[in-house]
Design an enzyme around this catalytic site. Structure first.
Site, mmCIF file in Angstrom:
data_model
loop_
_atom_site.group_PDB
_atom_site.id
_atom_site.type_symbol
_atom_site.label_atom_id
_atom_site.label_comp_id
_atom_site.label_asym_id
_atom_site.label_seq_id
_atom_site.Cartn_x
_atom_site.Cartn_y
_atom_site.Cartn_z
ATOM 1 N N ASN A 1 1.185 12.614 -11.258
ATOM 2 C CA ASN A 1 2.552 12.087 -11.139
ATOM 3 C C ASN A 1 3.583 13.171 -10.846
ATOM 4 O OD1 ASN A 1 1.556 9.536 -11.774
ATOM 5 N ND2 ASN A 1 1.732 9.929 -13.963
ATOM 6 N N HIS B 1 9.980 7.953 -7.619
ATOM 7 C CA HIS B 1 9.974 6.499 -7.842
ATOM 8 C C HIS B 1 11.387 5.977 -8.076
ATOM 9 C CE1 HIS B 1 5.460 6.059 -9.142
ATOM 10 N NE2 HIS B 1 5.616 6.139 -7.843
ATOM 11 N N HIS C 1 7.517 6.253 0.589
ATOM 12 C CA HIS C 1 7.075 6.818 -0.693
ATOM 13 C C HIS C 1 6.883 8.330 -0.580
ATOM 14 C CE1 HIS C 1 5.001 7.161 -4.515
ATOM 15 N NE2 HIS C 1 3.979 7.736 -3.906
ATOM 16 N N LYS D 1 -9.100 13.964 -6.556
ATOM 17 C CA LYS D 1 -8.703 12.715 -7.222
ATOM 18 C C LYS D 1 -9.884 12.123 -7.987
ATOM 19 C CE LYS D 1 -5.844 8.879 -7.521
ATOM 20 N NZ LYS D 1 -4.781 8.069 -6.988
ATOM 21 N N ARG E 1 -9.378 -14.193 -12.583
ATOM 22 C CA ARG E 1 -9.529 -13.101 -13.557
ATOM 23 C C ARG E 1 -10.368 -11.948 -13.011
ATOM 24 N NH1 ARG E 1 -10.121 -17.417 -17.322
ATOM 25 N NH2 ARG E 1 -8.105 -17.810 -18.253
ATOM 26 N N GLU F 1 -5.202 7.247 -17.592
ATOM 27 C CA GLU F 1 -4.027 8.109 -17.780
ATOM 28 C C GLU F 1 -3.655 8.278 -19.248
ATOM 29 O OE1 GLU F 1 -1.094 7.844 -14.567
ATOM 30 O OE2 GLU F 1 0.429 8.281 -16.063
ATOM 31 N N HIS G 1 6.865 12.414 -9.125
ATOM 32 C CA HIS G 1 6.961 10.956 -8.987
ATOM 33 C C HIS G 1 8.054 10.325 -9.853
ATOM 34 C CE1 HIS G 1 3.417 11.401 -6.604
ATOM 35 N NE2 HIS G 1 3.188 10.103 -6.501
ATOM 36 N N ARG H 1 -4.805 12.605 -16.165
ATOM 37 C CA ARG H 1 -4.414 11.906 -14.936
ATOM 38 C C ARG H 1 -2.906 12.002 -14.673
ATOM 39 N NH1 ARG H 1 -6.698 6.253 -12.389
ATOM 40 N NH2 ARG H 1 -5.296 6.258 -10.594
ATOM 41 N N LYS I 1 -5.540 2.335 -9.520
ATOM 42 C CA LYS I 1 -4.206 1.856 -9.912
ATOM 43 C C LYS I 1 -3.750 0.842 -8.885
ATOM 44 C CE LYS I 1 -1.991 5.605 -12.454
ATOM 45 N NZ LYS I 1 -0.905 6.613 -12.409
ATOM 46 N N GLU J 1 1.510 13.817 -0.503
ATOM 47 C CA GLU J 1 0.510 13.710 -1.579
ATOM 48 C C GLU J 1 -0.523 14.835 -1.450
ATOM 49 O OE1 GLU J 1 0.911 11.726 -4.092
ATOM 50 O OE2 GLU J 1 1.693 9.773 -3.473
HETATM 51 P P1 NAD Z 1 2.246 1.620 3.808
HETATM 52 O O1 NAD Z 1 1.106 0.960 3.199
HETATM 53 O O2 NAD Z 1 3.550 0.944 3.846
HETATM 54 O O3 NAD Z 1 1.840 2.012 5.302
HETATM 55 C C1 NAD Z 1 2.747 2.700 6.099
HETATM 56 C C2 NAD Z 1 3.050 2.005 7.420
HETATM 57 O O4 NAD Z 1 2.033 2.344 8.350
HETATM 58 C C3 NAD Z 1 3.118 0.484 7.393
HETATM 59 O O5 NAD Z 1 4.141 0.064 8.243
HETATM 60 C C4 NAD Z 1 1.761 0.067 7.961
HETATM 61 O O6 NAD Z 1 1.847 -1.173 8.606
HETATM 62 C C5 NAD Z 1 1.488 1.162 8.935
HETATM 63 N N1 NAD Z 1 0.086 1.472 9.165
HETATM 64 C C6 NAD Z 1 -0.873 1.609 8.229
HETATM 65 N N2 NAD Z 1 -1.995 2.062 8.781
HETATM 66 C C7 NAD Z 1 -1.760 2.184 10.096
HETATM 67 C C8 NAD Z 1 -2.531 2.642 11.197
HETATM 68 N N3 NAD Z 1 -3.761 3.130 11.025
HETATM 69 N N4 NAD Z 1 -1.988 2.606 12.413
HETATM 70 C C9 NAD Z 1 -0.698 2.175 12.594
HETATM 71 N N5 NAD Z 1 0.095 1.772 11.596
HETATM 72 C C10 NAD Z 1 -0.434 1.800 10.349
HETATM 73 O O7 NAD Z 1 2.531 3.039 3.119
HETATM 74 P P2 NAD Z 1 1.616 4.181 2.497
HETATM 75 O O8 NAD Z 1 2.414 5.417 2.657
HETATM 76 O O9 NAD Z 1 0.236 4.139 2.993
HETATM 77 O O10 NAD Z 1 1.540 3.788 0.951
HETATM 78 C C11 NAD Z 1 2.659 3.874 0.120
HETATM 79 C C12 NAD Z 1 2.392 3.055 -1.119
HETATM 80 O O11 NAD Z 1 1.284 3.596 -1.821
HETATM 81 C C13 NAD Z 1 3.546 3.033 -2.100
HETATM 82 O O12 NAD Z 1 3.778 1.713 -2.501
HETATM 83 C C14 NAD Z 1 3.055 3.848 -3.252
HETATM 84 O O13 NAD Z 1 3.624 3.456 -4.470
HETATM 85 C C15 NAD Z 1 1.578 3.581 -3.212
HETATM 86 N N6 NAD Z 1 0.744 4.597 -3.865
HETATM 87 C C16 NAD Z 1 -0.191 4.154 -4.744
HETATM 88 C C17 NAD Z 1 -1.021 5.066 -5.357
HETATM 89 C C18 NAD Z 1 -2.108 4.571 -6.276
HETATM 90 O O14 NAD Z 1 -2.765 5.391 -6.922
HETATM 91 N N7 NAD Z 1 -2.349 3.286 -6.335
HETATM 92 C C19 NAD Z 1 -0.909 6.434 -5.071
HETATM 93 C C20 NAD Z 1 0.055 6.843 -4.171
HETATM 94 C C21 NAD Z 1 0.885 5.919 -3.570
HETATM 95 N N1 GLY Z 2 -1.142 8.381 -7.805
HETATM 96 C C1 GLY Z 2 -1.179 8.482 -9.231
HETATM 97 C C2 GLY Z 2 -2.492 8.105 -9.832
HETATM 98 O O1 GLY Z 2 -3.362 7.621 -9.147
HETATM 99 O O2 GLY Z 2 -2.678 8.248 -10.998
#
Ligand code: NAD
Ligand code: GLY
Length: 361
Positions: A245, A252, A265, A227, A121, A237, A248, A241, A143, A185
């Site tokens: 999006n 998405h 993404h 942010k 939890r 949100e 998005h 917030r 998030k 972003e």
């Molecule tokens: P990812 O986490 O898939 O990383 C991208 C790629 O780069 C992967 O293959 C990883 O292995 C590689 N990698 C990471 N760091 C590295 C480094 N320093 N050197 C070499 N390779 C490296 O993708 P991302 O673009 O970082 O994240 C996308 C995700 O984030 C999506 O799922 C999206 O929905 C989510 N997201 C979440 C929020 C939130 O607020 N929680 C906001 C925006 C996006």
């Molecule tokens: N990336 C959208 C949020 O954090 O609200």
């Protein structure tokens, strides 16, 4: 080192930004007063580059870390991977005072955060983002969650990390395509909140893409400030917030209908943001020259700006958009721009317009 604070009262936390920070992770965690046992959840690529250094920093500070490695990429962000992580945490006998470190991009951050939010939890959570996208966005704000086949991020929680440590040096090993995806972003913050940042990107984009340390540090810090401010004013949100999006809803849905395998993404939301800018010209008065500035900036960043869909794909896209978390009373709601730096939320958009703006016709 720069420090940006996320102002959430007793759940507030610092974002540490700078060079050479990974070796200090253990020391920063020590100050949180957490238990000894911890797990570093990472993916295979990131483990290869930074797994050892992360484990060493934690061990030197007196922690007992287990390295939990998941497959890389969006297709691993699901409940099956979550369950495998739970098993590893149980095998390492994590306790309530233990903590989970997310070492990687947004996929690992969202997944590990969900694991941390739900195991026993809730155990402590620390974000160590290693992609540009994760450093400017996903590691901040709490998030966390995973995808279902039906849609992106449909299962999740708001669960804030105790600290974020963004070592800009880790960006040196990031593949070019991933760096470009991260700029999507960054451009978003310019459109939704900060016209001066947008102008800076128009000026300095090439330096950013060449990983100029000064430009990277300044831009990442500015994005984190934005942010932090937005999340500080609306953590869950209920209003403001939602501006984050922008682009998005379509982005998405594109990820979901391509089974998370075709677009990164950042690429999907680049198409979504250009489409949203075009919708904004028709519905909220964004001047046409600004639509072109938005499209040009994404294009210069090497990101896709349009997509052609056949009738079947259009049908699937609109079904996926209806599953979006922003749907109200069955109606898809959009964030639209009035000008660069200012957006409005909750706007209904006639579906006929969507295909038109996706193809740029
Ligand atoms: P990812 O986490 O898939 O990383 C991208 C790629 O780069 C992967 O293959 C990883 O292995 C590689 N990698 C990471 N760091 C590295 C480094 N320093 N050197 C070499 N390779 C490296 O993708 P991302 O673009 O970082 O994240 C996308 C995700 O984030 C999506 O799922 C999206 O929905 C989510 N997201 C979440 C929020 C939130 O607020 N929680 C906001 C925006 C996006
Ligand atoms: N990336 C959208 C949020 O954090 O609200």
């Amino acid at each position: 080192m720069r420090v940006v604070k996320v102002p959430l009262g007793d759940r507030g936390y610092p974002i540490f930004l700078g060079s050479g920070l990974l070796s200090r992770l253990g020391t920063h965690c020590r100050r949180l007063g957490l238990g000894t046992r911890c797990a570093v959840i990472t993916d295979r690529n990131v483990a290869r580059h930074y797994g050892q250094a992360t484990g060493r920093s934690l061990a030197l500070a007196g922690f007992d870390p287990a390295l939990v490695t998941v497959p890389a990429g969006e297709t691993a962000k699901n409940l099956r991977t979550v369950e495998k992580c739970y098993d590893r945490l149980a095998a390492h006998r994590l306790e309530r005072r233990s903590f989970v470190v997310a070492l990687g991009g947004g996929v690992v951050g969202d997944l590990a955060g969900f694991v941390a939010a739900t195991y026993l939890r809730g155990v402590g959570f620390v974000q160590v983002p290693t992609t540009l996208l994760a450093q400017v966005d996903s590691s901040v704000g709490g998030k966390v969650g995973v995808n279902l086949a039906a849609g992106k991020n449909l299962v999740g929680a708001f669960y804030q990390p105790r600290l974020v440590l963004a070592d800009l040096d880790t960006l040196r090993t990031l593949p070019d395509r991933e760096l470009r995806a991260g700029t999507a972003e960054i451009i978003k913050y310019g459109v939704i909140y900060d016209a001066a940042l947008f102008r800076r990107l128009e000026r300095d984009l090439l330096k950013l893409l060449r990983r100029d340390p000064g430009v990277l540090a300044a831009v990442v810090a500015r994005c984190c400030e934005i942010k932090a401010d937005v999340v500080g004013r609306d953590e869950t949100e209920s209003g403001l917030r939602a501006i984050l999006n922008f682009g998005h809803t379509i982005g998405h849905a594109l990820e979901a209908i391509s089974r998370y395998g075709r677009f990164l993404h950042g690429e999907a939301i680049a198409i979504g943001q250009v489409a949203a800018a075009r919708l904004s010209a028709q519905l909220t008065g964004l001047p046409e020259p600004d639509v072109e500035r938005v499209r040009t900036l994404f294009h210069r960043a090497g990101l896709p700006t349009e997509i052609r869909l056949n009738a079947r794909q259009r049908h699937r896209l609109s079904a996926a958009m209806r599953l979006d978390k922003k749907v109200q009373g069955g109606e898809v709601r959009f964030v639209l721009a009035e000008r660069v730096g200012r957006v409005v939320t909750g706007r209904a958009v006639p579906e006929t317009l969507i295909d038109q703006v996706l193809t740029g016709r």
